[in-house]
Design an enzyme around this catalytic site. Structure first.
Site, PDB file in Angstrom:
ATOM      1  N   ASP A 228     112.350  31.678 -72.256  1.00  0.00           N
ATOM      2  CA  ASP A 228     111.251  32.411 -71.683  1.00  0.00           C
ATOM      3  C   ASP A 228     109.921  32.220 -72.262  1.00  0.00           C
ATOM      4  O   ASP A 228     108.873  33.046 -72.140  1.00  0.00           O
ATOM      5  CB  ASP A 228     111.486  33.964 -72.308  1.00  0.00           C
ATOM      6  CG  ASP A 228     111.665  34.049 -73.644  1.00  0.00           C
ATOM      7  OD1 ASP A 228     111.356  33.087 -74.279  1.00  0.00           O
ATOM      8  OD2 ASP A 228     111.708  35.255 -74.060  1.00  0.00           O
TER       9      ASP A 228
ATOM     10  N   ASP B 119     117.414   7.074 -84.985  1.00  0.00           N
ATOM     11  CA  ASP B 119     118.324   5.959 -84.473  1.00  0.00           C
ATOM     12  C   ASP B 119     117.536   4.890 -84.823  1.00  0.00           C
ATOM     13  O   ASP B 119     116.759   4.430 -84.079  1.00  0.00           O
ATOM     14  CB  ASP B 119     118.727   6.280 -82.910  1.00  0.00           C
ATOM     15  CG  ASP B 119     119.388   5.422 -82.259  1.00  0.00           C
ATOM     16  OD1 ASP B 119     119.807   4.180 -83.211  1.00  0.00           O
ATOM     17  OD2 ASP B 119     119.612   5.169 -81.252  1.00  0.00           O
TER      18      ASP B 119
ATOM     19  N   HIS C 110     114.537  24.408 -78.497  1.00  0.00           N
ATOM     20  CA  HIS C 110     114.352  25.710 -79.336  1.00  0.00           C
ATOM     21  C   HIS C 110     113.755  26.785 -78.577  1.00  0.00           C
ATOM     22  O   HIS C 110     113.895  27.841 -79.100  1.00  0.00           O
ATOM     23  CB  HIS C 110     112.995  25.142 -80.334  1.00  0.00           C
ATOM     24  CG  HIS C 110     113.378  24.201 -81.356  1.00  0.00           C
ATOM     25  ND1 HIS C 110     113.104  24.337 -82.616  1.00  0.00           N
ATOM     26  CD2 HIS C 110     114.377  23.373 -81.368  1.00  0.00           C
ATOM     27  CE1 HIS C 110     113.842  23.637 -83.551  1.00  0.00           C
ATOM     28  NE2 HIS C 110     114.462  22.760 -82.804  1.00  0.00           N
ATOM     29  N   ASP C 111     113.049  26.868 -77.506  1.00  0.00           N
ATOM     30  CA  ASP C 111     112.823  27.864 -76.505  1.00  0.00           C
ATOM     31  C   ASP C 111     114.164  28.573 -76.231  1.00  0.00           C
ATOM     32  O   ASP C 111     114.129  29.751 -76.303  1.00  0.00           O
ATOM     33  CB  ASP C 111     112.045  27.334 -75.380  1.00  0.00           C
ATOM     34  CG  ASP C 111     111.562  28.323 -74.686  1.00  0.00           C
ATOM     35  OD1 ASP C 111     111.093  29.795 -75.083  1.00  0.00           O
ATOM     36  OD2 ASP C 111     111.574  28.551 -73.337  1.00  0.00           O
TER      37      ASP C 111
ATOM     38  N   SER D 253     108.889  31.936 -75.190  1.00  0.00           N
ATOM     39  CA  SER D 253     108.609  32.762 -76.249  1.00  0.00           C
ATOM     40  C   SER D 253     107.965  31.707 -77.503  1.00  0.00           C
ATOM     41  O   SER D 253     107.366  32.335 -78.325  1.00  0.00           O
ATOM     42  CB  SER D 253     109.651  33.582 -76.876  1.00  0.00           C
ATOM     43  OG  SER D 253     110.944  32.964 -76.871  1.00  0.00           O
TER      44      SER D 253
ATOM     45  N   HIS E 201     119.926  13.553 -80.224  1.00  0.00           N
ATOM     46  CA  HIS E 201     119.510  12.874 -81.606  1.00  0.00           C
ATOM     47  C   HIS E 201     119.336  11.426 -81.493  1.00  0.00           C
ATOM     48  O   HIS E 201     119.097  10.833 -82.708  1.00  0.00           O
ATOM     49  CB  HIS E 201     120.585  13.271 -82.517  1.00  0.00           C
ATOM     50  CG  HIS E 201     120.711  14.822 -82.988  1.00  0.00           C
ATOM     51  ND1 HIS E 201     121.225  15.168 -83.903  1.00  0.00           N
ATOM     52  CD2 HIS E 201     120.248  15.946 -82.094  1.00  0.00           C
ATOM     53  CE1 HIS E 201     121.173  16.529 -84.070  1.00  0.00           C
ATOM     54  NE2 HIS E 201     120.392  17.104 -83.103  1.00  0.00           N
TER      55      HIS E 201
ATOM     56  N   GLY F  82     116.310  33.108 -75.362  1.00  0.00           N
ATOM     57  CA  GLY F  82     116.364  32.636 -73.796  1.00  0.00           C
ATOM     58  C   GLY F  82     115.265  31.711 -73.472  1.00  0.00           C
ATOM     59  O   GLY F  82     114.214  31.403 -74.252  1.00  0.00           O
TER      60      GLY F  82
ATOM     61  N   VAL G 158     116.405  30.728 -78.746  1.00  0.00           N
ATOM     62  CA  VAL G 158     115.849  31.957 -79.398  1.00  0.00           C
ATOM     63  C   VAL G 158     115.285  32.818 -78.177  1.00  0.00           C
ATOM     64  O   VAL G 158     114.424  32.402 -77.557  1.00  0.00           O
ATOM     65  CB  VAL G 158     114.858  31.544 -80.369  1.00  0.00           C
ATOM     66  CG1 VAL G 158     114.226  32.924 -80.900  1.00  0.00           C
ATOM     67  CG2 VAL G 158     115.176  30.690 -81.386  1.00  0.00           C
TER      68      VAL G 158
ATOM     69  N   THR H 238     118.024   1.983 -81.294  1.00  0.00           N
ATOM     70  CA  THR H 238     116.981   2.230 -80.125  1.00  0.00           C
ATOM     71  C   THR H 238     116.592   3.575 -80.112  1.00  0.00           C
ATOM     72  O   THR H 238     116.730   4.522 -79.340  1.00  0.00           O
ATOM     73  CB  THR H 238     118.124   2.386 -78.902  1.00  0.00           C
ATOM     74  OG1 THR H 238     119.148   3.536 -79.005  1.00  0.00           O
ATOM     75  CG2 THR H 238     118.696   1.071 -78.360  1.00  0.00           C
TER      76      THR H 238
END
Length: 396
Positions: free
Chosen positions: A147, A314, A139-140, A149, A268, A145, A143, A317
């Site tokens: 950084d 999952d 997620h960093d 944020s 995932h 790059g 959005v 596992t």
């Protein structure tokens, strides 16, 4: 009708929690982006795993630091060297061409224990928080790059930050980043960026969740961003109902190719999700979800109190980062439309089958893709800083 559609979209988006790339949020949404497309990260090729880098047991004294002393200049990137011998750390492949501006062993001279400090902070976290740390890294980077944020509580007085965007409300792992940063500041002063700590933590969470199989060198040298805006999250983090073409376009906008999109989707296989993120697949006759899984999920998601229950992504596992995700895609045992969508194109379905068949191949590709993702829109001293606290920009 437009208002109804928008309301449903918000309801679905708010439902994801504590999982890497959960509900497709690890991928950029091909909706119109508020910022220009970044340049493509340079290619990175993993070589055969190198011998385990040793971890010092009795470190030498860290550089002296006084709060009144000005922030030290950024270190010059150097090739990774080995600290004093001790207990081996996990093996890691050495990149033949580190991303521009980043280097393996970046902190060897200024804070050589930085990566060990982060690894120990991650080691003490629960598996759920470890899954959250991989998601936090995704997620960093997607959005503005890589950084840090996403860590900011406040930046612009006229706007809430990314952290409070709908896709980010369920992010976890902030306390691990804070703990590592505090320890590093105490030992070395203000020389290690929060952005690099997030990248190291994502790498180390991968290592522990894969039963110490997936480990790699993470180049460093990122600076922390000074800006963070809530309205940029939905433009860059896609919903769980993204189509395969939307996923391809979104990754391409970040300089990553289709195979890397499928490779990173393997994350995932860990974490949990709110039932509202895939409730349409439980009631729709058009859903291709395995009937047994659908029946199980309908029971697990049923709530007399109206709560939005959570389930593991999952169910085979759930705490292991492995290639089970791809086997689940093939057997129609995945939660999200965006997961099932990988079978809707020849190139992505071929990649799913290849990763399901060869776990070693997927592990090697995952290492490379994580490093490539970590090079998206890297900030430098010209447009970034090294924060003293990861939650706020520096006062001066």
């Amino acid at each position: 009708m437009a208002k109804l559609t928008a309301a449903l979209t918000v309801l679905v988006l708010v439902a994801c929690v504590g999982r890497p790339c959960q509900a497709g949020y690890g991928y950029p949404n091909p909706m119109p982006s508020p910022s220009p497309q970044p340049s493509t990260p340079p290619p990175y090729t993993a070589t055969a795993p190198s011998p385990p880098p040793p971890t010092p047991v009795t470190p030498s004294a860290p550089p002296p630091y006084s709060p009144s002393t000005a922030t030290p200049p950024p270190p010059t990137p150097i090739a990774a060297s080995s600290p004093p011998p001790s207990t081996p750390s996990p093996p890691s492949p050495t990149p033949s061409t580190p991303p521009t501006g980043l280097a393996v062993g970046y902190y060897q001279k200024t804070c050589y224990r930085a990566e060990n400090i982060v690894r120990e902070a991650v080691r003490g976290a629960s598996k759920g928080i470890m899954a959250g740390l991989i998601r936090l890294f995704f997620h960093d980077c997607f959005v503005r790059g890589c950084d840090a944020s996403v860590l900011l509580d406040t930046a612009d007085p006229n706007s809430a930050t990314e952290k409070f965007g709908i896709p980010n409300l369920s992010l976890r792992g902030f306390e691990v980043i804070d703990a590592a940063k505090a320890r590093i500041e105490k030992e070395c002063g203000n020389v290690v960026s929060c952005a690099d700590i997030v990248a190291f933590a994502g790498r180390d969470a991968t290592y522990f969740l894969s039963n110490k199989k997936v480990y790699f060198d993470m180049p460093a040298g990122r600076y922390d961003g000074r800006d963070s805006f809530i309205n940029e999250t939905l433009f860059n983090l896609p919903p769980p109902f993204a189509t395969v073409e939307q996923l391809k376009a979104g990754f391409a906008s970040k300089g990553l190719n289709t195979d890397e999109m499928v490779t990173l989707s393997g994350a995932h296989t860990i974490g949990i999700s709110h039932c509202s993120s895939f409730s349409d697949r439980l009631t729709s006759n058009s859903s291709d979800m395995d009937p047994t899984l659908k029946s199980t999920l309908q029971a697990e998601c049923r709530s007399n109190s109206g709560n939005d229950n959570t389930v593991v992504q999952d169910n085979k596992t759930p705490d292991n980062l492995d290639n089970m995700y791809y086997k689940n895609v093939l057997s129609h045992e995945v939660l999200f439309t965006s997961d099932a969508a990988l079978m809707m194109a020849t190139d992505t379905s071929d990649a799913v089958r290849a990763n399901a068949k060869d776990t070693n191949q997927w592990e090697e590709k995952f290492k490379v893709a994580m490093v490539r993702m970590g090079a998206i829109e890297v900030k430098t001293i010209a447009n970034g800083e090294i924060r003293r606290s990861c939650r706020v920009v520096n006062a001066n």
